[in-house]
Write a protein that holds these residues in place. Structure first.
Motif, PDB file in Angstrom:
ATOM      1  N   THR A 110      45.688   9.471  19.016  1.00 18.21           N
ATOM      2  CA  THR A 110      45.800   8.105  18.515  1.00 18.21           C
ATOM      3  C   THR A 110      46.851   8.079  17.415  1.00 18.21           C
ATOM      4  N   GLY A 145      48.046  -1.421  13.518  1.00 11.60           N
ATOM      5  CA  GLY A 145      47.088  -0.827  14.438  1.00 11.60           C
ATOM      6  C   GLY A 145      47.610   0.427  15.101  1.00 11.60           C
ATOM      7  N   GLN A 146      46.758   1.013  15.916  1.00 15.41           N
ATOM      8  CA  GLN A 146      47.119   2.257  16.597  1.00 15.41           C
ATOM      9  C   GLN A 146      46.957   2.078  18.110  1.00 15.41           C
ATOM     10  N   THR A 158      32.275  -0.001  11.795  1.00 18.27           N
ATOM     11  CA  THR A 158      31.422   0.762  12.705  1.00 18.27           C
ATOM     12  C   THR A 158      31.497   2.238  12.311  1.00 18.27           C
ATOM     13  N   THR A 159      30.687   3.055  12.954  1.00 20.07           N
ATOM     14  CA  THR A 159      30.618   4.463  12.587  1.00 20.07           C
ATOM     15  C   THR A 159      30.969   5.336  13.783  1.00 20.07           C
ATOM     16  N   ASP A 160      31.392   6.558  13.491  1.00 16.65           N
ATOM     17  CA  ASP A 160      31.660   7.514  14.567  1.00 16.65           C
ATOM     18  C   ASP A 160      30.347   8.153  15.018  1.00 16.65           C
ATOM     19  N   ALA A 161      30.453   9.144  15.931  1.00 11.68           N
ATOM     20  CA  ALA A 161      29.235   9.751  16.490  1.00 11.68           C
ATOM     21  C   ALA A 161      28.440  10.519  15.435  1.00 11.68           C
ATOM     22  N   GLU A 162      29.084  10.864  14.318  1.00 15.05           N
ATOM     23  CA  GLU A 162      28.386  11.560  13.231  1.00 15.05           C
ATOM     24  C   GLU A 162      27.826  10.579  12.194  1.00 15.05           C
ATOM     25  N   LYS A 202      36.344   4.419  20.895  1.00 16.03           N
ATOM     26  CA  LYS A 202      36.549   5.345  19.785  1.00 16.03           C
ATOM     27  C   LYS A 202      35.218   5.876  19.243  1.00 16.03           C
ATOM     28  N   ALA A 203      34.245   5.033  19.201  1.00 18.61           N
ATOM     29  CA  ALA A 203      32.979   5.424  18.592  1.00 18.61           C
ATOM     30  C   ALA A 203      32.116   6.204  19.583  1.00 18.61           C
ATOM     31  N   ALA A 204      32.270   5.920  20.888  1.00 20.55           N
ATOM     32  CA  ALA A 204      31.458   6.586  21.899  1.00 20.55           C
ATOM     33  C   ALA A 204      32.024   7.965  22.204  1.00 20.55           C
ATOM     34  N   ARG A 205      31.198   8.815  22.767  1.00 22.50           N
ATOM     35  CA  ARG A 205      31.662  10.142  23.182  1.00 22.50           C
ATOM     36  C   ARG A 205      32.088  10.090  24.641  1.00 22.50           C
ATOM     37  N   ARG A 225      29.601   8.490  10.362  1.00 24.34           N
ATOM     38  CA  ARG A 225      30.519   8.159   9.271  1.00 24.34           C
ATOM     39  C   ARG A 225      31.383   6.965   9.651  1.00 24.34           C
ATOM     40  N   SER A 272      37.127  12.736  11.760  1.00 26.60           N
ATOM     41  CA  SER A 272      36.055  11.920  12.334  1.00 26.60           C
ATOM     42  C   SER A 272      35.411  12.696  13.473  1.00 26.60           C
ATOM     43  N   ASN A 273      34.167  12.487  13.672  1.00 26.18           N
ATOM     44  CA  ASN A 273      33.443  13.149  14.757  1.00 26.18           C
ATOM     45  C   ASN A 273      33.443  14.669  14.649  1.00 26.18           C
ATOM     46  N   THR A 274      33.626  15.186  13.425  1.00 25.19           N
ATOM     47  CA  THR A 274      33.479  16.630  13.205  1.00 25.19           C
ATOM     48  C   THR A 274      32.436  16.830  12.110  1.00 25.19           C
ATOM     49  N   LEU A 315      34.314   4.551  10.583  1.00 28.41           N
ATOM     50  CA  LEU A 315      35.650   4.672  11.178  1.00 28.41           C
ATOM     51  C   LEU A 315      36.586   3.765  10.385  1.00 28.41           C
ATOM     52  N   LEU A 369      37.265  -1.877  14.733  1.00 26.90           N
ATOM     53  CA  LEU A 369      36.161  -0.921  14.611  1.00 26.90           C
ATOM     54  C   LEU A 369      35.813  -0.652  13.158  1.00 26.90           C
ATOM     55  N   VAL A 423      39.837   3.621   9.195  1.00 29.39           N
ATOM     56  CA  VAL A 423      41.205   3.140   9.383  1.00 29.39           C
ATOM     57  C   VAL A 423      41.532   2.819  10.834  1.00 29.39           C
ATOM     58  N   THR A 424      40.524   2.840  11.697  1.00 31.47           N
ATOM     59  CA  THR A 424      40.806   2.668  13.113  1.00 31.47           C
ATOM     60  C   THR A 424      40.901   1.192  13.476  1.00 31.47           C
ATOM     61  N   LEU A 425      42.027   0.828  14.009  1.00 31.72           N
ATOM     62  CA  LEU A 425      42.263  -0.554  14.413  1.00 31.72           C
ATOM     63  C   LEU A 425      43.080  -0.524  15.711  1.00 31.72           C
TER      64      LEU A 425
END
Lengths: 252, 252
Positions: free
Chosen positions: B139, B147-148, A167-171, B196-199, A173, B99-101, A175, A164, A177-179
């Motif tokens: 996570t 990875g996580q 890619t970006t989060d819902a805001e 992760k990216a989706a809500r 920004r 993230s997402n805040t 992501l 990921l 470090v997400t793997l």
């Protein structure tokens, strides 16, 4: 919708058995494009003849150990070892399995579980025409957490990470470090249907076809952290003892 | 057959929102006895108002740290810390989520995720009459592996371990050390559908009704290894440095 089920009717596997054929014989609903076939390393090892005579499981673990990571002796004298095996995997038993094998024998891990997974994926794709991926699993303990979960130790034709980064989060920004290690998540998920006591070593995961890809994708070996990035390459006691000796020598 | 799906249509959650109602509004297929509802801790934290102002995520991590387990500075000066948070969970970010805040805020973990999970299970059982369990996830990275994967940090009305001790393998020998952490396996499995990216912070697991039980079952806190049993309570570098200093002092 993700659907996960174990195959009934996989027979006892012995050295030289054709695991592709055993899976095809047991699969009821025909395999479809994007299915992921998840196989317990135990049956891969049996098919590959990795059963050795060993009266003593501890001796077998010692022989499979490339590096002692940590050990601890209980008040009753029982020694718990955490070791690195030839695949780079850190675990309590170096992949030596004495359960579900005949008395006086132990089972070692496949020599190259990624190659095993790719061979199974190749065979299943050729026989069915379905574009499937294969994950080979082992049961591992974890640092800091009790109990065990199943992990991916081999992968063929399936992405082990869902990358990921970028890619970006819902805001909006990144992501950064997400793997997510989807191969480990798939391995864990299938343990919920395989069971440990039952002989159901093969499960199918349907619903993440996006993770199935070319046979030359990186295998599960790429999940193993490089020693240079590993902050827990030794147990705390072992590292302390090494440090103590070095400090004493430096002062003395 | 295990079926796992994420709920669409969970709205943005804000402090004070009724998460039980949000789940009921989003659930299409009515919940059934034995369903396990798996909720990302992020939305539990938001409903519980665990958003704090923090211009600096690193400061927030420091405040949530009860113990530094390990740290390492990269050649570029970036510091990676592995810390223990107030729940006993060892991770890189102490559960601090940026993230997402909204910009300038971070999200802390629920104060007591087991209590949160039990409250959700109580509310969902009362509203639907269905005997469901609830798992709250986070996570986490792992030692030795890249990875996580998602893990269980709260559990209500669901067994977190499948205790096979006392049962036997297919050869009739006792499965002595096997303690599958099914709560972590369920958490991992649902990450495969949540994204992760989706809500999509809520998923349903259907097909392991045997794991659903009384609300007073041990929570996910019981997964956290007791420090006395933890062979990796410190990073290798930290333990070595402590040992070195002690050895130097002892000799000097």
């Amino acid at each position: 919708m993700l659907q996960i089920w174990a195959l009934d009717g996989i027979p006892e596997i012995t050295p030289g058995d054709d695991l592709v054929q055993a899976i095809l014989d047991a699969v009821g609903d025909p395999l479809r494009d994007g299915d992921i076939v998840v196989v317990t390393s135990k049956v891969v090892s049996k098919a590959e003849g990795r059963i050795i005579r060993a009266d003593d499981r501890e001796d077998a673990i010692t022989r499979e150990t490339v590096r002692l990571v940590a050990s601890r002796t209980s008040p009753t004298g029982h020694v718990t070892r955490i070791v690195e095996n030839p695949l780079g995997i850190v675990s309590a038993a170096a992949g030596v399995d004495a359960s579900n094998t005949p008395e006086g024998t132990v089972l070692l891990l496949p020599v190259d579980p990624d190659a095993s997974a790719r061979a199974l994926a190749t065979g299943l794709r050729a026989a069915t025409g379905a574009h499937v991926g294969v994950i080979v699993t082992d049961t591992l303990g974890r640092a800091w957490r009790e109990g065990q979960t199943d992990h991916a130790i081999g992968a063929g034709g399936v992405h082990v990470f869902e990358d990921l980064r970028g890619t970006t989060d819902a805001e909006g920004r990144p992501l950064v470090v997400t793997l997510p290690c989807v191969a480990d998540e798939i391995a864990a998920a299938t343990d919920l249907v395989k069971g440990k006591a039952a002989r159901r070593p093969v499960a199918i995961v349907r619903g993440r076809a996006d993770l199935v890809g070319d046979l030359d994708l990186p295998g599960a070996r790429s999940i193993v952290r490089d020693p240079a990035r590993d902050m827990f390459r030794q147990g705390a006691d072992e590292a302390y003892a090494e440090g103590f000796a070095a400090g004493r020598d430096a002062a003395g």
